[in-house]
Write an enzyme that holds these catalytic residues in place. Structure first.
Site: not given
Ligand code: AHR
Ligand code: AHR
Length: 495
Positions: A170-171, A283
């Site tokens: 993730n990211e 997201e």
């Molecule tokens: O959804 C909130 C946060 O936003 C998540 O944990 C992250 O992946 C993004 O920065």
């Protein structure tokens, strides 16, 4: 004035219902006190809040992403299996909390089954290792007489969970991410994960970790991982206290999708990759007010219009966007908001529910053309709120934003249309090309007193849905749209 044109014989692509996916992270009250509330009179025997299940069920999410988000980059999945009372409590470093681990892998799978949705697990590429990821896939999907599959059996699950979707982190580009990496480091590391996972279960579909879609990161990652992945993920959060900025900003998703698609096409051509690679917009949402955990954003009517605009854009790119996950489903930047004795539906809940319920199976070519007055008026509003330098979007912008789909077999079309104007109702011409409307349309309208109105426990219906019917016949139609509204038209079509 904006004008809408829909070509009924010009399909953009099949609508993938997974664009109505949701996301739950171990963050604030999303899991604990949100979907899962052990001992609550509102919970079932498994600890799942039944009021949340009902509200979430109406959102019809076909896919649910878990466990993060930033959380996953310091998550040891093995902490969340086995007898609950023996699971360790851990420091949670992404959001500065504590994790009880009482909701873990089997609880997630049970939740997906109860909700009727497919699990999508994001892997830990922060503190995690390929070996741990491999064990997680084997625990979920293994069928042999081997350790992790047998451990699952010992926990009461003889049959594999068959988790098909796995995200490669993730990211991982972000300074906030535990285990942040450069794009090249990420490609090298994620390749190890992809290879070992495919050795364990060649049927799973992997998702590469993208950025916004328009960054060098995306180009490098797509180039490096295309042969292993079925989806490239991108994220976008928008939002502003200024209404016009708030409702225009989601148009950045259109640019993000087009640029990501170009990277994917180029890579597939150059590397002779035969399998398709879609976008997983895993997201997306309005989020700008509550940055530290618990992210309990209270949504306005203006935000509901922004969310509808995102969904219109996913529909307009139905051939490219295969998965999308609203971040997030409950309490943390979410359409459903709970407290121990109940819940209310935030403004953004209503367009999401209506779109998921009424969108057709094929996206149609639909475009909106505005006039000079309208373009100038909107640009002036954006410049007044942001200054010229901050207007990053392409424009020119229109009061109306729309998308169209047709039903299986073509007996009807659904037009989803946003009137961004904060105070003025408008009558918009709708031209149908290669077809006609034939009869009475059902119309659901989301609106409220002004752009900044919110719902709350005390006033849960400030923004709700009004149902009406209108006669629409022929190909030159006109739609009357209330100010600051989202309308979902189901229009029967003639021969
Ligand atoms: O959804 C909130 C946060 O936003 C998540 O944990 C992250 O992946 C993004 O920065
Ligand atoms: O939701 C979890 C379900 O369990 C999946 O749909 C199925 O593949 C698995 O057996």
């Amino acid at each position: 004035m904006s004008r809408i044109t829909v070509d009924l014989q010009r399909p953009v692509g099949a609508v993938d219902p997974r664009i109505f996916g949701q996301f739950i992270e171990h963050l604030g009250r999303c899991i604990y006190g949100g979907i899962y509330d052990e001992g609550s009179p509102l919970s079932d025997a498994k600890g799942f809040r039944t009021d949340v299940l009902k509200a979430a069920g109406d959102l019809r999410a076909p896919i649910l992403r878990w466990p993060g988000g930033n959380f996953v980059s310091n998550y040891r999945w093995t902490d969340g299996i086995g007898p609950k009372d023996e699971r360790p409590r851990r420091l949670e470093l992404a959001w500065h909390g504590e994790e009880s681990n009482r909701f873990g892998t089997v609880e997630f799978i049970e939740y997906c089954r109860t909700l009727g949705t497919e699990p999508y697990i994001c892997l830990n590429l922060g503190t995690g290792t390929p070996d741990e990821a491999a064990a997680w896939v084997e625990y979920c999907n293994g069928t042999g007489n081997t350790h992790w599959a047998n451990l699952r059996r010992s926990h009461g699950y003889d049959e594999p969970f068959n988790v098909k979707y796995w995200g490669l982190g993730n990211e991982m580009y972000g300074h906030w991410q535990i285990g942040v990496k450069t794009a090249d480091e990420y490609v090298r590391f994620a390749t190890e994960f992809a290879r070992i996972i495919h050795l364990i279960d060649p049927t799973v579909e992997l998702v590469s970790c993208g950025h916004t879609g328009w960054q060098d990161w995306d180009a490098t990652v797509i180039d490096g991982l295309a042969k292993y992945v079925r989806y490239h993920s991108i994220h976008l959060y928008t939002g502003s206290d200024d209404h016009w900025t708030n409702v225009i900003e989601p148009e950045q998703a259109d640019r993000a999708i087009r640029m990501t698609r170009s990277h994917i096409e180029r890579t597939r051509l150059n590397q002779h990759i035969r399998h398709e690679i879609g976008i997983a917009y895993d997201e997306w949402n309005v989020w700008f007010r509550n940055k530290p955990s618990p992210l309990e954003e209270q949504y306005t009517l203006s935000d509901a219009l922004a969310v509808a605009t995102f969904l219109n854009i996913f529909l307009q790119h139905a051939d490219t966007v295969k998965i999308a996950n609203l971040a997030q489903m409950v309490n943390a930047i979410a359409p459903i908001f709970t407290r121990p004795d109940g819940l209310f539906l935030q403004t953004i809940y209503h367009p999401i529910r209506l779109y998921a319920e009424h969108t057709g199976t094929t996206s149609l070519d639909c475009y909106v053309v505005g006039d000079e007055n309208e373009h100038g008026r909107i640009e002036a509003a954006l410049v007044a709120a942001n200054g010229r330098a901050k207007i990053r979007d392409r424009g020119p912008f229109t009061d109306i934003h729309a998308a169209a789909t047709r039903s299986e077999g073509g007996a009807s079309m659904t037009l989803t249309v946003v009137n961004r104007h904060p105070t003025e109702a408008t009558t918009v011409p709708l031209l149908l090309v290669n077809g006609t409307a034939a009869g009475v349309a059902d119309v659901s309208v989301v609106t409220g007193a002004d752009p900044y109105v919110r719902n709350s426990f005390e006033q849960p219906d400030n923004v709700g849905v009004t149902e009406t019917r209108v006669d629409l016949a022929g190909s030159h139609l006109s739609l009357t749209l209330p100010p600051c509204s989202v309308s979902v038209y189901r229009i029967p079509l003639g021969a």
